[in-house]
Structure formats: structure tokens, C-alpha cells
Design a protein around this motif. Sequence first.
Motif, PDB file in Angstrom:
ATOM      1  N   UNK A 298       0.841  -1.195   0.000  1.00 13.31           N
ATOM      2  CA  UNK A 298       0.000   0.000   0.000  1.00 13.31           C
ATOM      3  C   UNK A 298       0.874   1.242   0.000  1.00 13.31           C
ATOM      4  N   UNK A 299       0.421   2.248  -0.713  1.00 15.95           N
ATOM      5  CA  UNK A 299       1.165   3.498  -0.815  1.00 15.95           C
ATOM      6  C   UNK A 299       0.304   4.657  -0.323  1.00 15.95           C
ATOM      7  N   UNK A 300       0.940   5.614   0.307  1.00 18.07           N
ATOM      8  CA  UNK A 300       0.254   6.863   0.637  1.00 18.07           C
ATOM      9  C   UNK A 300       0.126   7.672  -0.662  1.00 18.07           C
ATOM     10  N   UNK A 301      -0.628   8.755  -0.620  1.00 17.83           N
ATOM     11  CA  UNK A 301      -0.775   9.581  -1.822  1.00 17.83           C
ATOM     12  C   UNK A 301       0.575  10.139  -2.255  1.00 17.83           C
ATOM     13  N   UNK A 302       1.410  10.564  -1.299  1.00 18.04           N
ATOM     14  CA  UNK A 302       2.715  11.127  -1.679  1.00 18.04           C
ATOM     15  C   UNK A 302       3.636  10.037  -2.229  1.00 18.04           C
ATOM     16  N   UNK A 303       3.576   8.839  -1.664  1.00 17.50           N
ATOM     17  CA  UNK A 303       4.391   7.729  -2.187  1.00 17.50           C
ATOM     18  C   UNK A 303       3.935   7.339  -3.594  1.00 17.50           C
ATOM     19  N   UNK A 304       2.625   7.248  -3.785  1.00 15.57           N
ATOM     20  CA  UNK A 304       2.092   6.900  -5.113  1.00 15.57           C
ATOM     21  C   UNK A 304       2.460   7.981  -6.125  1.00 15.57           C
ATOM     22  N   UNK A 305       2.335   9.237  -5.726  1.00 13.97           N
ATOM     23  CA  UNK A 305       2.666  10.350  -6.622  1.00 13.97           C
ATOM     24  C   UNK A 305       4.137  10.288  -7.022  1.00 13.97           C
ATOM     25  N   UNK A 306       4.994  10.036  -6.047  1.00 13.70           N
ATOM     26  CA  UNK A 306       6.428   9.959  -6.335  1.00 13.70           C
ATOM     27  C   UNK A 306       6.727   8.783  -7.263  1.00 13.70           C
ATOM     28  N   UNK A 307       6.119   7.654  -6.988  1.00  7.36           N
ATOM     29  CA  UNK A 307       6.295   6.459  -7.808  1.00  7.36           C
ATOM     30  C   UNK A 307       5.875   6.718  -9.263  1.00  7.36           C
ATOM     31  N   UNK A 308       4.811   7.487  -9.438  1.00  7.77           N
ATOM     32  CA  UNK A 308       4.251   7.762 -10.761  1.00  7.77           C
ATOM     33  C   UNK A 308       4.815   9.030 -11.394  1.00  7.77           C
ATOM     34  N   UNK A 309       5.638   9.754 -10.651  1.00  3.52           N
ATOM     35  CA  UNK A 309       6.234  11.005 -11.122  1.00  3.52           C
ATOM     36  C   UNK A 309       5.166  12.045 -11.486  1.00  3.52           C
ATOM     37  N   UNK A 310       4.153  12.141 -10.617  1.00  2.00           N
ATOM     38  CA  UNK A 310       3.126  13.183 -10.733  1.00  2.00           C
ATOM     39  C   UNK A 310       2.972  13.818  -9.351  1.00  2.00           C
ATOM     40  N   UNK A 311       2.186  14.871  -9.286  1.00  2.00           N
ATOM     41  CA  UNK A 311       1.963  15.514  -7.991  1.00  2.00           C
ATOM     42  C   UNK A 311       0.780  14.865  -7.273  1.00  2.00           C
ATOM     43  N   UNK A 312       0.750  14.961  -5.945  1.00  2.00           N
ATOM     44  CA  UNK A 312      -0.443  14.499  -5.225  1.00  2.00           C
ATOM     45  C   UNK A 312      -1.705  15.203  -5.728  1.00  2.00           C
ATOM     46  N   UNK A 313      -1.551  16.466  -6.126  1.00  2.22           N
ATOM     47  CA  UNK A 313      -2.686  17.225  -6.686  1.00  2.22           C
ATOM     48  C   UNK A 313      -3.274  16.500  -7.903  1.00  2.22           C
ATOM     49  N   UNK A 314      -2.398  15.971  -8.754  1.00  9.23           N
ATOM     50  CA  UNK A 314      -2.859  15.231  -9.941  1.00  9.23           C
ATOM     51  C   UNK A 314      -3.671  14.015  -9.526  1.00  9.23           C
ATOM     52  N   UNK A 315      -3.206  13.292  -8.510  1.00  9.11           N
ATOM     53  CA  UNK A 315      -3.939  12.106  -8.045  1.00  9.11           C
ATOM     54  C   UNK A 315      -5.291  12.502  -7.449  1.00  9.11           C
ATOM     55  N   UNK A 316      -5.326  13.606  -6.718  1.00 10.89           N
ATOM     56  CA  UNK A 316      -6.613  14.071  -6.164  1.00 10.89           C
ATOM     57  C   UNK A 316      -7.556  14.489  -7.291  1.00 10.89           C
ATOM     58  N   UNK A 317      -7.008  15.106  -8.344  1.00 11.42           N
ATOM     59  CA  UNK A 317      -7.812  15.500  -9.502  1.00 11.42           C
ATOM     60  C   UNK A 317      -8.408  14.266 -10.176  1.00 11.42           C
ATOM     61  N   UNK A 318      -7.589  13.238 -10.394  1.00 14.28           N
ATOM     62  CA  UNK A 318      -8.097  12.000 -11.003  1.00 14.28           C
ATOM     63  C   UNK A 318      -9.183  11.375 -10.126  1.00 14.28           C
ATOM     64  N   UNK A 319      -9.020  11.482  -8.833  1.00 17.32           N
ATOM     65  CA  UNK A 319     -10.045  10.971  -7.923  1.00 17.32           C
ATOM     66  C   UNK A 319     -11.332  11.779  -8.066  1.00 17.32           C
ATOM     67  N   UNK A 320     -11.202  13.092  -8.086  1.00 16.25           N
ATOM     68  CA  UNK A 320     -12.372  13.975  -8.217  1.00 16.25           C
ATOM     69  C   UNK A 320     -13.127  13.689  -9.521  1.00 16.25           C
ATOM     70  N   UNK A 321     -12.368  13.356 -10.567  1.00 14.30           N
ATOM     71  CA  UNK A 321     -12.976  13.075 -11.872  1.00 14.30           C
ATOM     72  C   UNK A 321     -13.497  11.640 -11.990  1.00 14.30           C
ATOM     73  N   UNK A 322     -13.299  10.839 -10.946  1.00 14.05           N
ATOM     74  CA  UNK A 322     -13.799   9.464 -10.957  1.00 14.05           C
ATOM     75  C   UNK A 322     -12.925   8.492 -11.726  1.00 14.05           C
ATOM     76  N   UNK A 323     -11.692   8.905 -12.032  1.00 15.91           N
ATOM     77  CA  UNK A 323     -10.785   8.062 -12.803  1.00 15.91           C
ATOM     78  C   UNK A 323     -10.088   7.049 -11.896  1.00 15.91           C
TER      79      UNK A 323
END
Length: 124
Positions: free
Chosen positions: A1-26
Motif C-alpha cells: 500500500x502506498x500513501x498519496x505522496x508515495x504513489x505520486x512519487x512512484x508515478x512522477x506526478x503531484x499528489x494534486x494530480x492524483x486528487x484530480x483524477x479521484x475527483x474526476x472518478x478516474x
Amino acid sequence: MYSISEAAELLDVSPHTLRYYEKEGIIVPDRQSNGIRSYHEDHVLWLKFVIKLRETQMPISDIKQYTKLFQAGDRTAVERLAILENHQKNIQQQLETLHATNEMLETKIDNYKTYILKEKHQHH
């Protein structure tokens, strides 16, 4: 399991991007009892795919549509295939454009190198 910051770092995106994808239902990350998001390996694999689609200019609306169809299950395979085939055509057009532009740049660069070399020899 990864935290949002760990997942963001792993994917080379910002946590903001992950929250945006969540908001959009992706993406729908798991939530711990304290409300903290956590991402597992399936989330990361899905996000790698989504990020590649975005990097190749697939509109968010198409990614959202594909996600909804994916979540709806196997009966949507034909529609999902059509979305991916359409995107592949777009990528092939991008590749043709990049190739043609690269050839133009090679010609221009060669012209500049020839000109600069000629100028150097004339001034010696």
C-alpha cells in the motif's frame, strides 16, 4: 500500500494530480479508517496507464468515459476497444507529425552547420 505522496512519487506526478483524477472518478483509492487515501498495486498500474494516455494527449473526457465503461464490466469491451483504437490512430498521426518535423529540423540544422562552418573558414 502506498500513501498519496508515495504513489505520486512512484508515478512522477503531484499528489494534486492524483486528487484530480479521484475527483474526476478516474481512480478511487482505498480509504483508511482515519480517511487517509491509500493506493495498492492495481491502482498504480491503472494510473500508469492513465498517465500514458494523458501524455499522448487523450482528453480527460475520453479517459473518464473509458473508466466508466471499464467499471461497468465485460459487456462494454466493444466500446472500450473503440476508444483505444481511436486513440491509437491519434498517436500514429502524432508520430507522423513528429517524424516530418524532425526531418525538417534535420535539414535546417544541417543548413546552419554548413553556413557556420563556411563563415568560419572565410574569416580565417
